[in-house]
Motif scaffolding. Structure first.
Motif, short mmCIF file in Angstrom:
data_model
loop_
_atom_site.label_atom_id
_atom_site.label_comp_id
_atom_site.label_asym_id
_atom_site.label_seq_id
_atom_site.Cartn_x
_atom_site.Cartn_y
_atom_site.Cartn_z
N VAL A 32 5.51 -1.07 0.97
CA VAL A 32 4.55 -1.13 2.10
C VAL A 32 5.21 -1.77 3.31
CG1 VAL A 32 2.39 -2.18 2.90
CG2 VAL A 32 2.52 -1.17 0.61
N LYS A 55 -6.18 4.07 3.69
CA LYS A 55 -5.14 4.33 4.68
C LYS A 55 -4.04 3.26 4.62
CE LYS A 55 -7.28 7.91 6.30
NZ LYS A 55 -6.74 9.27 6.07
N THR A 56 -4.44 2.03 4.27
CA THR A 56 -3.49 0.93 4.15
C THR A 56 -3.77 0.15 2.88
OG1 THR A 56 -4.96 -0.53 5.43
CG2 THR A 56 -3.23 0.67 6.65
#
Length: 535
Positions: A452, A531-532
């Motif tokens: 990430v 989305k995250t």
């Protein structure tokens, strides 16, 4: 990589539900299990001596008795060898640690020595030397020949007797109906016996302390045992034995064994149909049945002594030939005494007496304290792990905790299915597994964080995290599994219990991390499509 086929999902769910189903009976009392339907699992983990309580004995095989028996047999072998060669001799007997014989004629000494040396064989099963060693050493001085047992023969005899004793002890204890006794060799001539759930060490000692060498002999008709004691003369070929009950009565029996106890193939407790007293019904094999029938046919009207460990337990009169190969032993038995005698006869005779070196009784209270301490340790460890995972990884930490719960359930399920024995070190192994089980999830989550931080999306980051962490997790767990296998192979007793739970915990933790946890993350991704990632 996060995609799961339907059959994989079904398989994972089946394994999870099976783990929960098979672990559940361990958290239910035995009385409550009686109301559970038969098609549901009922097996519970067997608790070891330190948790359940029971009896502990440390036994030593009487090696001197083994040597004496071999020497007595050697006397007969030497006698037969010299008779076959028609060699005159005198003074055949045991002197010191060897068998000595004096040859009458000097010209027969060499022939006698060769005949006696022919009795010697290669010692089999000797692991202490790579060179072949013989069982007898023959020394000749003038006309006297001395035959002694070699050290290799004594070691081999001891090893064989210990292994045979372990098997017979196991058969005797299994007849008591106890679960998972620990019976193993310690040192050269010692046997460790732990019987969980049996709180009567005296009965265990009585059961294991008897050699149980049974034979059937004729009672001498020359005179009674009392007359032989009063006259202090015992006719040739006879000896005085005493009855097993009180008061002990002398019985003059013939030394010749008519039928050996090794011919028995079955012995069961029962009741005499005439008076209802407990008895033991026995049955011979075909050869023993022929011998028994011939002896009873030729000696109708004479008493027939049933001798157990040089004690006359019964001396019934032969009223008619017994040709069926079966008979009955009576002797004022209690129900338990008849049952124990039947157990001894079914299990077979020990090759040598067993001496009790140490005995202990572990009460169930000590086991309850150990279980309670183990439960407290497991709860504290679990709570600490759960709090740490949630604090560190949030929602993903919750998923890891669910997998941890299933992991512990599967450990108990596997132990139940295998009917393994759980000891206090085994509980320590489970507690250790709880701490180690989340290691795989920590490695995976940290890899995902790295992906990430590198700018990858949720799906790519999670997929890369699982893939990159796989090799590290396998390496760490395989080395630990190897250590557990070595502990199990080289250790004994509590060490093995720890190794078993540790090995099972390693396998189940890898399974839950890479299948159960991964499946839950996959389902969450499909439904939420984030989305995250906040990890």
């Amino acid at each position: 990589m996060l995609h799961f086929d339907r059959w994989k999902i079904v398989l994972i769910l089946v394994l999870c539900f099976a783990g929960l189903a098979y672990s559940a009976p361990n958290f239910i009392s035995k009385s409550s299990l009686q109301g559970v339907p038969d098609w549901l699992p009922h097996q519970q983990i067997n608790l070891g001596l330190d948790l359940r309580g029971g009896s502990y004995l440390l036994l030593a095989v009487d090696t001197n008795s083994i040597v004496r028996d071999r020497q007595q047999g050697l006397i007969n072998d030497v006698r037969n060898a010299l008779r076959n060669e028609r060699i005159a001799y005198t003074g055949l007997g045991l002197q010191g640690e060897g068998v000595t014989v004096r040859i009458t004629k000097p010209e027969d000494v060499n022939t006698a020595e060769k005949a006696i040396q022919g009795l010697s064989t290669i010692v089999s099963g000797n692991s202490f030397s790579t060179l072949p060693e013989r069982d007898l050493a023959v020394v000749t001085r003038e006309r006297q020949i001395t035959v002694t047992l070699t050290e290799a023969e004594k070691i081999a005899r001891t090893q064989s007797a210990v292994q045979q004793s372990i098997e017979i002890v196991r058969r005797r204890i299994d007849e008591l109906g106890t679960t998972e006794p620990v019976i193993q060799q310690q040192g050269v001539d010692r046997i460790l016996v732990q019987v969980p759930g049996l709180d009567d060490p005296q009965r265990l000692k009585e059961l294991l302390g008897q050699t149980a060498k049974m034979n059937f002999r004729l009672v001498s008709n020359a005179m009674s045992g009392q007359q032989a004691l009063a006259s202090r003369t015992v006719p040739a070929g006879t000896e005085i034995l005493y009855t097993s009950d009180e008061p002990r009565t002398p019985v003059l029996v013939e030394r010749r064994i008519m039928v050996g106890g090794d011919r028995l193939i079955d012995a069961q407790p029962g009741f005499d149909q005439r008076n209802g007293e407990p008895v033991v019904n026995f049955r011979f094999d075909s050869a023993g049945a022929r011998q028994f029938g011939e002896v009873t046919r030729n000696n109708v009207g004479r008493p027939f002594a049933i001798v157990l460990d040089d004690k006359v337990i019964s001396a019934p009169r032969i009223n008619e030939p017994i040709m069926g190969g079966s008979g009955q032993i009576s002797g004022s038995f209690t129900v338990q005494a008849a049952n124990d005698l039947a157990i001894l006869l079914r299990a077979g005779a020990l090759p040598a007496p067993l001496n009790v070196l140490e005995e202990r009784t572990v009460g169930p209270g000590l086991g309850a304290d150990s279980i309670r301490a183990g439960e407290i340790a497991a709860i504290i460890g679990s709570v600490a792990v759960i709090v740490f995972m949630i604090a560190s990884y949030g929602f993903f930490g919750v998923l890891a905790n669910i997998a941890l719960f299933l992991n512990v359930a599967m450990i108990f399920a596997v132990l139940s299915v295998l009917q393994a024995t759980l000891t206090l070190p085994g509980i320590a192994g489970i507690v250790l597994t709880i701490g180690m089980a989340v290691d795989a999830n920590v490695l995976i989550y940290e890899r995902i964080r790295e992906e990430v931080a590198a700018g990858k999306g949720p799906i790519q980051a999670i997929e890369a995290g699982y893939n990159r962490a796989l090799s590290s997790i396998l390496d760490a767990n395989i080395t630990t599994l190897i250590s557990a296998a070595i502990l199990f192979q080289m250790g004994s007793g509590p060490v093995r219990g720890f190794a078993v739970t540790l090995a099972i915990g390693i396998i189940t933790s890898v399974f839950t991390a890479f299948t159960v946890n991964r499946l839950m993350v996959s389902v969450w991704l499909r439904r939420r499509r984030p989305k995250t990632l906040y990890l």
